[in-house]
Design a protein around this motif. Structure first.
Motif, short mmCIF file in Angstrom:
data_model
loop_
_atom_site.label_atom_id
_atom_site.label_comp_id
_atom_site.label_asym_id
_atom_site.label_seq_id
_atom_site.Cartn_x
_atom_site.Cartn_y
_atom_site.Cartn_z
N UNK A 206 8.14 1.36 9.06
CA UNK A 206 7.74 1.45 7.66
C UNK A 206 6.25 1.76 7.52
N UNK A 207 5.44 1.09 8.37
CA UNK A 207 3.99 1.34 8.32
C UNK A 207 3.68 2.77 8.75
N UNK A 208 4.40 3.24 9.81
CA UNK A 208 4.19 4.60 10.26
C UNK A 208 4.58 5.61 9.18
N UNK A 209 5.72 5.35 8.54
CA UNK A 209 6.16 6.25 7.47
C UNK A 209 5.17 6.27 6.31
N UNK A 210 4.67 5.09 5.97
CA UNK A 210 3.70 5.00 4.87
C UNK A 210 2.42 5.76 5.22
N UNK A 211 1.96 5.58 6.46
CA UNK A 211 0.75 6.28 6.90
C UNK A 211 0.98 7.78 6.93
N UNK A 212 2.15 8.20 7.43
CA UNK A 212 2.46 9.63 7.48
C UNK A 212 2.55 10.23 6.08
N UNK A 213 3.17 9.47 5.14
CA UNK A 213 3.28 9.96 3.76
C UNK A 213 1.89 10.09 3.12
N UNK A 214 1.05 9.12 3.42
CA UNK A 214 -0.31 9.16 2.87
C UNK A 214 -1.08 10.35 3.43
N UNK A 215 -0.90 10.60 4.73
CA UNK A 215 -1.56 11.75 5.35
C UNK A 215 -1.07 13.05 4.71
N UNK A 216 0.23 13.12 4.48
CA UNK A 216 0.79 14.31 3.86
C UNK A 216 0.22 14.51 2.46
N UNK A 217 0.15 13.42 1.69
CA UNK A 217 -0.40 13.52 0.32
C UNK A 217 -1.86 13.98 0.34
#
Length: 221
Positions: free
Chosen positions: A1-12
Motif C-alpha cells: 500500500x505504501x509503495x502504491x501510494x508513493x508510486x501514485x504520488x510520483x505519477x501525479x
C-alpha cells in the motif's frame, strides 16, 4: 500500500511537471531572468510608462486641436484678405462711376442746357452712402484681420510649447523603453503579468521536483 501510494504520488507529480513543460507560450529563460532582475521596480516602471504614454496621447490631442484651430484662423484670414481686396476694388469702381456720372451731368448741364442740380445731389448722396458702407466694411475687415493674425501668432506660440513637451516626453519614453528593454508600456505590463504567473509555476515545479526526489528515495528504501 505504501509503495502504491508513493508510486501514485510520483505519477501525479510527473504529470504536473509534464503539464508545465508542455505548456505553450511559456516565458523564455532570457525574458524570465530579465524580469527577475527588475522585479522590485517592474510595477513602478509600468506606472511610469503608463503615465508617460497617457501624457503623450494628451499632447497629441492638444497638437491636433491647435492645428485645427490654426487652419480655421488661416481660412478666416484668407476670407478677410479677400473682403479687404473687394472693398478696395469696389471703392475704385464707385469712384470711377462717380466721375463718369459727374461728367455726364456736366455735359447735360453745359452742352444741353439742362437742369441737373437734382442729379448732382442724388449722385453725391448715393456716392456718400456707398463710400461710407465700403469704408465701414473695410475698417471692420482690417480690425478683424488684425485679431485673426494675433490669434494665429498665439496658436503658433502654443504649438511651439506643446512641441517642446512632446519632444521631452518622447525622450522620456525612449529612455524608459530602453531601460526596461520593451517597445511600450503594454509589453512591459504583459511581461510583468506573465512573469508573476511563471514565477509561481516554476516554484511549484521546483517543489514537485523536491517531492519527487523524496518519493524516489522512499521507494528505494
Amino acid at each position: 500500500a505504501e509503495l502504491n501510494a508513493a508510486a501514485q504520488k510520483i505519477q501525479d507529480l510527473e504529470e504536473r511537471q509534464d503539464v508545465y513543460l508542455k505548456k505553450k507560450n511559456r516565458m523564455s529563460d532570457e525574458k524570465y531572468h530579465q524580469m527577475e532582475r527588475m522585479e522590485e521596480e517592474a510595477e513602478e516602471g509600468c506606472r511610469k510608462l503608463r503615465e508617460a504614454e497617457d501624457f503623450q496621447e494628451k499632447i497629441r490631442r492638444d497638437m491636433s486641436r491647435l492645428e485645427g484651430e490654426k487652419h480655421a484662423y488661416l481660412y478666416r484670414k484668407n476670407e478677410l484678405k479677400g473682403a479687404v481686396a473687394d472693398a478696395k476694388g469696389m471703392a475704385v469702381i464707385c469712384s470711377m462711376a462717380l466721375i463718369v456720372c459727374f461728367v455726364i451731368l456736366f455735359a447735360l448741364q453745359y452742352v444741353l442746357q439742362m437742369d441737373t442740380q437734382l442729379g448732382f445731389l442724388l449722385t453725391a448722396a448715393l456716392a456718400a452712402l456707398v463710400i461710407t458702407m465700403l469704408y465701414l466694411k473695410y475698417t471692420d475687415s482690417v480690425k478683424e484681420l488684425k485679431r485673426v493674425e494675433k490669434g494665429i501668432n498665439r496658436i503658433i506660440m502654443l504649438q511651439n510649447r506643446v512641441k517642446i513637451r512632446y519632444v521631452n516626453n518622447t525622450n522620456l519614453l525612449d529612455y524608459l523603453c530602453m531601460k526596461y528593454q520593451v517597445a511600450n508600456g503594454k509589453e512591459l505590463r504583459n511581461l510583468w503579468e506573465k512573469y508573476k504567473v511563471e514565477k509561481e509555476e516554476r516554484r511549484l515545479y521546483r517543489e514537485a521536483q523536491l517531492e519527487l526526489d523524496d518519493y524516489h528515495q522512499d521507494l528505494r528504501n
